[in-house]
Design a protein around this motif. Structure first.
Motif, mmCIF file in Angstrom:
data_model
loop_
_atom_site.group_PDB
_atom_site.id
_atom_site.type_symbol
_atom_site.label_atom_id
_atom_site.label_comp_id
_atom_site.label_asym_id
_atom_site.label_seq_id
_atom_site.Cartn_x
_atom_site.Cartn_y
_atom_site.Cartn_z
ATOM 1 N N VAL A 99 0.822 -1.208 0.000
ATOM 2 C CA VAL A 99 0.000 0.000 0.000
ATOM 3 C C VAL A 99 0.866 1.271 0.000
ATOM 4 N N ASP A 100 1.926 1.282 0.798
ATOM 5 C CA ASP A 100 2.753 2.499 0.883
ATOM 6 C C ASP A 100 3.492 2.768 -0.418
ATOM 7 N N ALA A 101 4.028 1.714 -1.015
ATOM 8 C CA ALA A 101 4.706 1.891 -2.302
ATOM 9 C C ALA A 101 3.698 2.347 -3.360
ATOM 10 N N GLY A 102 2.457 1.819 -3.276
ATOM 11 C CA GLY A 102 1.412 2.187 -4.230
ATOM 12 C C GLY A 102 1.025 3.646 -4.096
ATOM 13 N N LYS A 103 1.064 4.147 -2.864
ATOM 14 C CA LYS A 103 0.710 5.542 -2.614
ATOM 15 C C LYS A 103 1.660 6.475 -3.367
ATOM 16 N N LEU A 104 2.937 6.111 -3.394
ATOM 17 C CA LEU A 104 3.925 6.941 -4.101
ATOM 18 C C LEU A 104 3.625 6.964 -5.607
ATOM 19 N N ILE A 105 3.242 5.829 -6.145
ATOM 20 C CA ILE A 105 2.908 5.764 -7.577
ATOM 21 C C ILE A 105 1.668 6.619 -7.860
ATOM 22 N N ALA A 106 0.696 6.523 -6.976
ATOM 23 C CA ALA A 106 -0.535 7.296 -7.155
ATOM 24 C C ALA A 106 -0.234 8.800 -7.139
ATOM 25 N N GLU A 107 0.628 9.222 -6.213
ATOM 26 C CA GLU A 107 1.048 10.636 -6.132
ATOM 27 C C GLU A 107 1.596 11.101 -7.472
ATOM 28 N N LYS A 108 2.399 10.247 -8.045
ATOM 29 C CA LYS A 108 3.142 10.611 -9.244
ATOM 30 C C LYS A 108 2.259 10.529 -10.489
ATOM 31 N N ASN A 109 1.484 9.452 -10.624
ATOM 32 C CA ASN A 109 0.843 9.167 -11.912
ATOM 33 C C ASN A 109 -0.677 9.279 -11.960
ATOM 34 N N CYS A 110 -1.350 9.144 -10.838
ATOM 35 C CA CYS A 110 -2.800 8.968 -10.909
ATOM 36 C C CYS A 110 -3.557 10.137 -10.265
ATOM 37 N N LYS A 111 -2.888 10.819 -9.348
ATOM 38 C CA LYS A 111 -3.501 11.843 -8.522
ATOM 39 C C LYS A 111 -4.286 12.878 -9.340
ATOM 40 N N GLY A 112 -3.684 13.328 -10.450
ATOM 41 C CA GLY A 112 -4.294 14.373 -11.265
ATOM 42 C C GLY A 112 -5.728 14.041 -11.664
ATOM 43 N N CYS A 113 -6.017 12.796 -11.877
ATOM 44 C CA CYS A 113 -7.371 12.407 -12.299
ATOM 45 C C CYS A 113 -8.148 11.689 -11.205
ATOM 46 N N HIS A 114 -7.485 10.786 -10.480
ATOM 47 C CA HIS A 114 -8.225 9.963 -9.509
ATOM 48 C C HIS A 114 -8.134 10.501 -8.089
ATOM 49 N N GLY A 115 -7.337 11.569 -7.893
ATOM 50 C CA GLY A 115 -7.188 12.135 -6.557
ATOM 51 C C GLY A 115 -6.453 11.179 -5.632
ATOM 52 N N MET A 116 -6.070 11.681 -4.454
ATOM 53 C CA MET A 116 -5.442 10.787 -3.476
ATOM 54 C C MET A 116 -6.501 10.099 -2.616
ATOM 55 N N ASP A 117 -7.741 10.558 -2.735
ATOM 56 C CA ASP A 117 -8.825 9.878 -2.016
ATOM 57 C C ASP A 117 -9.547 8.886 -2.921
ATOM 58 N N GLY A 118 -9.062 8.731 -4.164
ATOM 59 C CA GLY A 118 -9.670 7.772 -5.087
ATOM 60 C C GLY A 118 -11.040 8.200 -5.565
ATOM 61 N N GLY A 119 -11.338 9.486 -5.429
ATOM 62 C CA GLY A 119 -12.702 9.945 -5.707
ATOM 63 C C GLY A 119 -12.920 10.479 -7.111
ATOM 64 N N GLY A 120 -11.872 10.679 -7.875
ATOM 65 C CA GLY A 120 -12.092 11.251 -9.210
ATOM 66 C C GLY A 120 -12.157 12.761 -9.106
ATOM 67 N N THR A 121 -11.326 13.463 -9.910
ATOM 68 C CA THR A 121 -11.246 14.912 -9.780
ATOM 69 C C THR A 121 -12.211 15.620 -10.711
ATOM 70 N N ALA A 122 -12.911 14.897 -11.541
ATOM 71 C CA ALA A 122 -13.897 15.497 -12.447
ATOM 72 C C ALA A 122 -14.978 14.466 -12.738
ATOM 73 N N PRO A 123 -16.175 14.940 -13.153
ATOM 74 C CA PRO A 123 -17.224 13.970 -13.505
ATOM 75 C C PRO A 123 -16.743 13.090 -14.662
ATOM 76 N N GLY A 124 -17.108 11.846 -14.654
ATOM 77 C CA GLY A 124 -16.719 10.928 -15.733
ATOM 78 C C GLY A 124 -15.501 10.098 -15.396
ATOM 79 N N ILE A 125 -14.840 10.424 -14.294
ATOM 80 C CA ILE A 125 -13.692 9.614 -13.872
ATOM 81 C C ILE A 125 -14.164 8.660 -12.776
ATOM 82 N N PRO A 126 -13.948 7.371 -12.967
ATOM 83 C CA PRO A 126 -14.485 6.422 -11.980
ATOM 84 C C PRO A 126 -13.808 6.541 -10.613
#
Ligand code: HEC
Ligand code: HEC
Ligand code: HEC
Ligand code: HEC
Length: 373
Positions: A31-58
């Motif tokens: 989980v901790d290693a995954g958090k670093l990847i999320a910070e780097k690659n996914c955050k912009g769209c999926h957020g760090m709360d996994g909620g999606g930063t715009a409508p249409g993003i799961p």
């Protein structure tokens, strides 16, 4: 087949790769290693709360890890298209994918905004409107009263679509049916669903044929058409309660022009008398509709939840949907319906859903409180 393989392979992989946790509830990666990847690659769209930063993003938070792994594999293989995800996940190692999945799956679900809009439209509403020009021959609700004109009420939906297309292509000859329903496939599916959900009427015996003499001859028909002519296969017509004159005509047409190698073989050996007896037998059997009409979105989604709530069954790789982003649900259901996203299970479910119906379903799921871990 692929889906089946995946659903078998994922749980196997879980136990096979040295993770400490042995059940499918434990994290599939670090989980901790995954958090670093999320910070780097996914955050912009999926957020760090996994909620999606715009409508249409799961939403990815609290999603089943098995489903997240399967969907990333589909982007990698190009089975689901999304350019950014394909590039990004293509560059990630198997372990990195598992880590980032472990991170998002471990997050608490995104809180939902309860919806006030509980309105819904029936999936059959649009089909009903399209069926108006058919009523003068096939009856208001698809129960025909004209000898020689088939009853459509309760008929298997895929069969109805095929039948109409066969008339259009000239494989089945009928001047009145040559262009009935038009060429829009979606409209044909809506018509088919409307008729499939109507209640077929019980009939009285026709003036010809002997039902008792017909019954034994139907022994070899039941394997496909159902024991008493109530078919459970979407591509095979039900015969129970069908107009007897129409049944005679259709059986005879297989002897002449109507193409279907299976049926031609079964009919070839029958005499005119056999055909009349069989028609008399089937016409008085108790008919049943192919589709039960759900009266509310809730009733419909109860069916969906047989799979989507399959919770901890490791053989079922299905996404949780309660609290999912509404726009994303709309887009993904349309994609299945329109054949842009492949899943045989989902296509069969969303076959012929109107846009209005899809929106009602999406509203319902997006406002349901998500399940806990
Ligand atoms: C540029 C924005 C963007 C970025 C960056 C991004 N995603 Fe996505 N992601 C999306 C969108 C949009 C979808 C829905 C695509 C579709 O319709 O299939 C999606 C879908 C997914 C899905 C499928 C979810 C489901 O319910 O089917 C997963 C899993 C996923 N993303 C994981 C990730 C991970 C992990 C990262 C970082 C490594 C990432 N994404 C980075 C925009 C993004
Ligand atoms: C003018 C009368 C007429 C109209 C209008 C009409 N039909 Fe038909 N339909 C028939 C007749 C007669 C047959 C049987 C033809 C044959 O023997 O193959 C038939 C056959 C069918 C069948 C084949 C059923 C089976 O069990 O194989 C379907 C499906 C069908 N019609 C659907 C429709 C739809 C949908 C509409 C409206 C868009 C429509 N029809 C309009 C007269 C009509
Ligand atoms: C191997 C499976 C199979 C068997 C066995 C079978 N059928 Fe069929 N039957 C079908 C399929 C599939 C269709 C639809 C074919 C088409 O699109 O023309 C059909 C169509 C029909 C139709 C036309 C219905 C309509 O609405 O137009 C009749 C009538 C019929 N079958 C009667 C029989 C009888 C009677 C027997 C036994 C003597 C029999 N079938 C055996 C598969 C089968
Ligand atoms: C027979 C089992 C089954 C039933 C019933 C079923 N689904 Fe699904 N559903 C699946 C599977 C498996 C997937 C994942 C397919 C994939 O990876 O594309 C899925 C995926 C989805 C998705 C995509 C979600 C995402 O996160 O990408 C939506 C939306 C969906 N289903 C909605 C529904 C609705 C609405 C119904 C009822 C009308 C329904 N499903 C009924 C098995 C089912």
């Amino acid at each position: 087949m692929k889906r089946l393989l995946l659903s078998i392979l994922v749980p196997l992989a879980l136990t096979g790769c040295g993770d400490k946790k042995d059940s499918n509830k434990g994290p599939v990666g670090d989980v901790d290693a995954g958090k670093l990847i999320a910070e780097k690659n996914c955050k912009g769209c999926h957020g760090m709360d996994g909620g999606g930063t715009a409508p249409g993003i799961p939403h990815l938070a609290a999603q089943r890890a098995s489903y997240l792994l399967a969907s990333i594999a589909e982007y990698k293989e190009g089975k689901r298209t999304h350019a950014a995800l394909k590039d990004m996940t293509g560059q990630m190692s198997e372990a990195e994918v598992r880590n980032v999945v472990a991170f998002y799956a471990s997050l608490p679900p995104v809180p939902v905004v309860p919806a006030k809009d509980t309105q819904h439209s029936s999936p059959y509403q649009e089909g009903k409107a399209l069926a108006e020009p058919c009523a003068k021959c096939h009856g208001e609700d698809g129960n025909s009263k004209t000898p020689g004109t088939p009853t459509l009420a309760g008929q298997q939906p895929h069969y109805l679509v095929t039948a109409i297309e066969e008339y259009h292509q000239g494989d089945r000859k009928s001047a009145t049916m040559a262009s009935a329903g038009g060429s829009n496939k979606m409209n044909l599916e809506k018509l088919a669903w409307y008729y499939a959900s109507q209640t077929p009427a019980q009939r009285t015996a026709p003036s010809f044929g002997d039902p008792a003499a017909g019954e034994p001859t139907t022994a070899m028909c039941g394997g496909c058409h159902g024991p008493k002519g109530v078919s459970t296969d979407a591509a095979t017509p039900s015969l129970a309660g069908q107009d007897a004159k129409y049944l005679v005509n259709s059986m005879n047409s297989y002897k002449k022009s109507r193409q279907n190698w299976g049926m031609q073989r079964y009919i070839a050996g029958l005499t005119e008398k056999d055909i009349e007896n069989i028609a008399a037998f089937y016409s008085i059997q108790k008919p049943q509709s192919a589709e039960a009409l759900p009266s509310s979105v809730k009733e419909l989604t109860d069916k969906c939840n047989r799979c989507h709530d399959a919770g901890d069954n490791p053989a079922m790789v299905v996404p949780k949907m309660n609290g999912q982003d509404r726009d994303y649900l709309v887009m993904s259901l349309r994609a299945y319906r329109d054949g842009k996203r492949q899943s045989s299970m989902m296509h069969n479910m969303s076959f012929a859903y109107s846009n209005a119906m899809i929106e009602s379903i999406a509203t319902w799921y997006s406002s349901q409180p998500p399940e806990k871990h």
